[in-house]
Design a protein around this motif. Structure first.
Motif, short mmCIF file in Angstrom:
data_model
loop_
_atom_site.label_atom_id
_atom_site.label_comp_id
_atom_site.label_asym_id
_atom_site.label_seq_id
_atom_site.Cartn_x
_atom_site.Cartn_y
_atom_site.Cartn_z
N ASP A 155 0.88 -1.17 0.00
CA ASP A 155 0.00 0.00 0.00
C ASP A 155 0.92 1.22 0.00
N MET A 156 1.05 1.86 -1.15
CA MET A 156 2.03 2.93 -1.31
C MET A 156 1.35 4.19 -1.81
N THR A 157 1.67 5.30 -1.17
CA THR A 157 1.21 6.61 -1.61
C THR A 157 2.41 7.41 -2.07
N GLY A 188 3.17 16.46 -9.07
CA GLY A 188 2.32 17.32 -8.26
C GLY A 188 1.01 16.68 -7.84
N THR A 189 0.75 15.47 -8.28
CA THR A 189 -0.49 14.78 -7.93
C THR A 189 -0.16 13.57 -7.07
N TRP A 190 -0.95 13.37 -6.02
CA TRP A 190 -0.74 12.23 -5.14
C TRP A 190 -1.52 11.02 -5.66
N PHE A 191 -0.83 9.90 -5.64
CA PHE A 191 -1.43 8.65 -6.07
C PHE A 191 -1.29 7.63 -4.94
N PRO A 230 7.98 2.27 -10.83
CA PRO A 230 6.57 1.97 -10.55
C PRO A 230 6.01 0.94 -11.52
N SER A 231 4.89 0.36 -11.13
CA SER A 231 4.29 -0.72 -11.92
C SER A 231 3.80 -0.26 -13.28
#
Length: 579
Positions: A94-96, A101-104, A342-343
């Motif tokens: 579970d990664m944020t 500039g946008t949080w995922f 990242p995936s």
């Protein structure tokens, strides 16, 4: 009259509602038996099965509502990860993260894929090296085929030493000419010229012709090629981490160089057979071996004194045979770390750590047979010289001696053997990087580069018999190598560190599921076809041909290691099943 369809549907719904009883459900208060009432508020007898208590799972006595989040969470909720009734409980990551500039937030469920593959190998191992088969000979001039010697400088200020003396070549009228001593012959090698007698009572002389009895090296041999097998098992998580274990074995490969033979049509060649056939079984081009006897090489007929060198060249005119053999195997355990990218990236980059074991077994065997005879080497009629005359070329065989026999019977026919065996065990940690191009399960290409340091434990064994030159040493020493026990044996074990580097490229595809002949067979249709190549380099490895000190009678050969770089290439074809 025309009636609209929507009006008919509305009228039908109104009629259906007017003729049915309406029911309402009391608010749900956390489980237990429900109470049903009619539209006018009167009680209605239960018409359905009792409802089960409204909990997600049995409460835990150890749950403390004061530490659960959010505050007020009832005890009926289970501990992590079963906090939420909507959670699957199999989260792996579970990664944020912030990108542009946008949080995922990325949530990956646990998914472990196991795999097993079997591969057929075609291995190519570096050849046995470039070692001289024998002690280091003196340096030879490629033009004169004699000792190279050291040029004496005169700096243009003085004549060469001995400008008015010395023995020169023959002039056109047969007179002697003078050759100044422009070179000094100093060398610590072994004379490459075998010794033979011109007659039974004559003094031994050197056969000063490098074309007669060649000194050979392991350049005779190419790389070793052999089949092999490789097995791999492991698993991967959805985040790229995983574990892999592999084992492989390359079967034995050997090469042989042979001139001459020890038997014909099953009949063993002995000295009496050679005498009866006037030496026509003998061939000087079989080869010779230089042995460092430690006895000074005093002079070469027709040359100046040669200082520092020793005698020891032994001809093997019946048979000269060299066999080399190599085999290797090993295995390892590797741990892959999660993706660095990242995936959503098409390229996967993962660090790899592991441990590796490699076994190398190599052998060098020499076998030579000498007739024990001295003879004149015959000449044959060559081609024309351009002026209508015929030249002479060597037949590299004895002149047929008729009833007179050879020049001399120096000893009985004898055999020499030298065998060197090296067994190397290497084990140690490795680290590297694996890079995958593409994430498709139908086709992908990947590579891996790794390096490390391995503990190297080696065993070197050397044995044989009759190692040495047999004519000149017997005359100088007064003792015969063949009269006593001439067997020898020596061994050494060493432990040190060897660097290793390995590079792999591999492609995997579901091509078998698309081919008409294999897509109907589930075992093949569900398998990935793999093809790849792996190159391995290991430094500071003992090689058998480079681990011999070629001492000759009265000395004996010893182990003397000259470390080399060992390398192997593995081409693999295989199938992989994922489950």
């Amino acid at each position: 009259m025309r009636t609209h369809r929507w009006f008919k549907a509305l009228a039908f719904g109104c009629c259906l509602g007017a003729g049915a009883d309406a029911f309402a459900q009391a608010p749900f208060m956390g489980g237990g038996q429900a109470n049903w009432i009619a539209a006018d508020g009167s009680a209605v007898p239960p018409q359905y099965a009792p409802q089960m208590p409204g909990t997600f799972q049995a409460p835990y006595a150890t749950n403390d509502p004061g530490v659960l989040y959010p505050p007020g969470t009832p005890q009926t909720f289970a501990p992590y990860p079963q906090v939420s009734p909507y959670g699957m409980g199999n989260y792996s990551e579970d990664m944020t993260y912030n990108q542009g500039g946008t949080w995922f937030r990325q949530i990956l469920n646990k998914r472990r894929d196991y795999y097993f593959n079997v591969n057929a190998l075609s291995t190519t191992t570096r050849g046995p090296g470039h070692a001289t088969i024998g002690a280091q000979p003196i340096k030879l001039d490629p033009l004169t085929r004699g000792p190279a010697g050291y040029p004496v400088p005169n700096y243009g200020e003085a004549p060469y030493p001995g400008a008015t003396t010395g023995t020169g070549g023959t002039g056109g009228t047969g007179s002697s000419t003078t050759t100044p001593a422009s070179r000094v012959f100093v060398d610590d090698g072994v004379s490459p010229y075998p010794i033979m007698r011109p007659s039974a009572t004559g003094a031994p002389t050197y056969e000063i012709d490098n074309t007669l009895f060649p000194i050979r090296s392991t350049r005779l041999f190419n790389e070793f090629n052999s089949p092999g097998i490789q097995l791999e098992w492991g698993f991967e998580e959805e985040n790229g981490s995983g574990l892999k274990a592999d084992a492989w074995w390359g079967f034995s490969s050997d090469q042989t160089f042979q001139r001459g033979t020890d038997r014909i049509d099953g009949v063993i060649i002995d000295q009496q057979l050679i005498l009866d056939t006037e030496g026509q079984f003998l061939f000087t081009r079989n080869g010779a071996v230089t042995w460092d006897t430690g006895l000074p090489f005093t002079s070469v007929p027709g040359q100046d004194q040669l200082h520092g060198s020793t005698l020891g060249a032994q001809k093997y005119d019946v048979m000269y045979r060299v066999n080399v053999q190599s085999q290797a195997g090993g295995g390892g355990l590797q741990m892959m770390m999660p993706d660095l990218f990242p995936s959503t990236s098409a390229i996967r980059l993962r660090p790899v750590y592991g441990a590796k074991y490699t076994y190398i077994g190599e052998t060098f065997d020499f076998r030579g047979i000498d007739s024990g005879l001295s003879y004149d080497i015959g000449t044959g009629t060559g081609g024309g010289t351009g002026g209508g005359t015929t030249g002479q070329s060597s037949t590299f065989r004895p002149d047929p001696w008729g009833t007179g026999g050879p020049n001399s019977i120096d000893s009985d026919l004898f055999e020499t053997r030298v065998s060197s065996r090296v067994r190397t065990h290497l084990a140690g940690p490795t680290a590297g990087i694996r890079y995958d191009f593409g994430r498709s399960r139908n086709f992908k290409i990947w590579g891996q580069s790794s390096a490390g340091l391995m503990a190297n434990y080696e065993e070197v064994r050397l044995n044989g018999f009759n190692a040495g030159e047999n004519l000149g040493t017997r005359i100088l020493l007064g003792t015969n190598m063949l009269d006593g026990d001439s067997r020898f044996s020596d061994s050494e074990t060493h432990a040190h560190v060897s660097p290793v580097f390995e590079q792999t490229f591999m492609s995997e595809s579901k091509i078998l599921a698309a081919l008409p002949g294999t897509r109907e067979i589930p075992l093949l249709a569900n398998a990935n076809f793999r093809i790849g190549y792996t190159t391995t380099y290991i430094g500071n490895v003992a090689r058998p041909a480079d681990s011999i000190e070629w001492n000759g009678f009265p000395k004996t050969p010893k182990v003397k290691i000259d470390y080399q770089t060992w390398s192997m290439g593995k081409l693999n074809f295989g199938l992989e099943w994922t489950y």
